[in-house]
Design an enzyme around this catalytic site. Structure first.
Site, PDB file in Angstrom:
ATOM      1  N   ARG A 102     -10.167  39.384  32.822  1.00 26.07           N
ATOM      2  CA  ARG A 102      -8.930  39.227  33.384  1.00 26.07           C
ATOM      3  C   ARG A 102      -8.447  38.194  33.407  1.00 26.07           C
ATOM      4  NH1 ARG A 102      -9.057  43.641  37.568  1.00 26.07           N
ATOM      5  NH2 ARG A 102      -9.667  45.477  36.700  1.00 26.07           N
ATOM      6  N   ASP A 141      -6.402  48.896  30.031  1.00 26.34           N
ATOM      7  CA  ASP A 141      -7.125  49.674  31.729  1.00 26.34           C
ATOM      8  C   ASP A 141      -8.355  50.980  31.289  1.00 26.34           C
ATOM      9  OD1 ASP A 141      -7.600  48.837  35.230  1.00 26.34           O
ATOM     10  OD2 ASP A 141      -8.567  51.115  34.741  1.00 26.34           O
ATOM     11  N   ARG A 165       5.794  41.503  34.827  1.00 24.88           N
ATOM     12  CA  ARG A 165       5.187  42.481  36.024  1.00 24.88           C
ATOM     13  C   ARG A 165       6.373  42.694  36.922  1.00 24.88           C
ATOM     14  NH1 ARG A 165       3.780  46.072  39.055  1.00 24.88           N
ATOM     15  NH2 ARG A 165       1.709  46.372  39.852  1.00 24.88           N
ATOM     16  N   ARG A 168      -2.175  38.000  36.819  1.00 24.12           N
ATOM     17  CA  ARG A 168      -2.074  37.079  38.161  1.00 24.12           C
ATOM     18  C   ARG A 168      -1.705  35.799  37.987  1.00 24.12           C
ATOM     19  NH1 ARG A 168       1.559  40.664  40.958  1.00 24.12           N
ATOM     20  NH2 ARG A 168       0.618  43.335  41.031  1.00 24.12           N
ATOM     21  N   TYR A 189     -14.612  56.773  39.908  1.00 18.40           N
ATOM     22  CA  TYR A 189     -13.974  57.051  39.827  1.00 18.40           C
ATOM     23  C   TYR A 189     -13.470  58.321  39.399  1.00 18.40           C
ATOM     24  CZ  TYR A 189     -12.892  51.614  39.731  1.00 18.40           C
ATOM     25  OH  TYR A 189     -13.407  50.320  39.609  1.00 18.40           O
TER      26      TYR A 189
END
Ligand code: 1CP
Length: 341
Positions: free
Chosen positions: A26, A76, A39, A30, A154
């Site tokens: 990651r 993703d 973003r 952010r 998922y």
């Protein structure tokens, strides 16, 4: 494209190297102000993922800012269900949501799979090609996919969950359907990863983020056979399998045709190495360690590289948290880069 820094690849192939390579799961995200700035101008996460030029830009940001030894393509794991016909939404501050989920045989029959599904992901292949070109061989580019069990979780659950009890219920109540779905996901993932390699990915990582909620028998039945198929199908580049919290399955993972095994922070380097004799280990600092004092971050990073010894890729035990102080991420990376075996 010839790599100027191929430390990650040499290490993954088991060669003797001068120091461990370092990157962070990651790392594109952010933690970086430039990611947040970009973003903020977009409609959402999916626009970033599906616009190749922008995905390439954020993939390279951590290489510029942190000088890590690898880039990982910004995407993703949930693009695979979408390519098979099950679209996802990324809800701000909440995470992924599938408006429709998989419940019965009809739902599975309807799904596309294999190369037919994988070719729906042209935007990922384009992003990889642009990234490789723009990186100019500075560092290797990692391509990735979710492991079939995590993707099934998922698709059946419909969102993130602490327990994934709906997905686990599906394994217990509908094992035959579960295997049908897992095989379709596997066929799609193999076609997808082969195309990622063809587009220029230098290493492939498979994320089984929810391996840790399975029993050892369930892992052997519903996770391992499909991970094995994928790892064996990938040619020409090294493969990493990160089955989070699957310490109980290291003897199984030792049998997978992969080069590297990802280690989470609940497992000690000594335990991992005592079972994974033929694998390179990747990990495993607790991401929360990066909230500590800089000198403690440096000490912990050094302890980690010493405990793993050679044949190690330095990383965290899972993704870096978005509110991690960037200076501590730098301390982590720079400490590893200053280390010599
Ligand atoms: O912009 C945003 O704030 C959205 C947050 C975000 C990001 C930055 C999501 C939503 N996905 C990503 C990118 C992403 N996802 C990468 C980028 C490359 C990098 O590492 O820098 C990767 C490798 C992933 C893979 C991924 N997505 C995994 C496997 C790794 C892991 O963390 O275990 C999983 C489980 C997902 C699903 C997902 N996507 C996003 C979230 C918040 C989640 C987790 C949801 C949950 O808790 O179940």
């Amino acid at each position: 494209m010839k790599l100027k820094n191929d430390l990650l690849i040499r290490t993954a192939m088991g060669e003797d190297v001068e120091r461990p390579p370092v990157w962070l799961m990651r790392q594109a995200g952010r933690i970086l102000p430039q990611y947040r700035a970009l973003r903020g101008k977009l409609s959402g996460f999916k626009e970033l993922v599906e616009t190749p030029n922008l995905a390439a830009e954020v993939t390279i940001q951590p290489v510029d800012e942190l000088e890590v030894d690898a880039a990982i393509i910004f995407s993703d794991i949930l693009v695979i269900p979408e390519a098979m016909g099950l679209t996802y939404e990324m809800v701000e501050k909440k995470g992924p949501l599938f408006p429709k989920t998989i419940q019965n045989k009809g739902d599975i029959t309807k799904l596309a799979s294999g190369i037919d599904a994988a070719t729906n992901l042209q935007y990922v292949f384009d992003a990889i090609e642009i990234t490789v070109k723009e990186l100019e061989g500075r560092v290797p580019l990692i391509g990735f996919a979710g492991a079939p069990w995590t993707i099934l979780a998922y698709m059946v659950e419909g969102s993130g969950s602490k327990t994934f009890s709906k997905a686990k219920k599906f394994l217990y109540q509908q094992p035959i359907l579960a295997h049908q779905l897992l095989q379709k996901i596997t066929d799609t993932t193999i076609a997808y990863l082969k195309l990622k390699v063809k587009s220029g990915a230098n290493l492939i990582q498979i994320f089984d983020s929810w391996a840790g909620i399975l029993s050892p028998l369930q892992f052997r039945t519903f996770a391992l056979p499909y991970i094995k198929q994928i790892a064996s199908a990938i040619d020409n580049v090294p493969v990493t399998v990160f089955a989070k919290n699957a310490w109980y399955a290291y003897a199984d993972l030792e049998q997978v045709d992969c080069n590297v095994v990802g280690i989470d922070w609940n497992t000690s380097p000594f335990y991992a190495k005592s079972i994974l004799h033929t694998k390179v280990c990747q990990g495993n600092l607790d991401p929360c360690q990066l909230y500590g004092q800089p000198e403690d971050v440096a000490q912990a990073a050094l302890k980690m590289v010493r405990d793993f010894g050679s044949n190690h890729i330095a990383n965290l035990g899972h993704g870096v948290y978005p509110d991690t102080p960037l200076d501590n991420v730098r301390v982590f990376v720079d400490t590893i880069k200053g280390y010599r075996y």
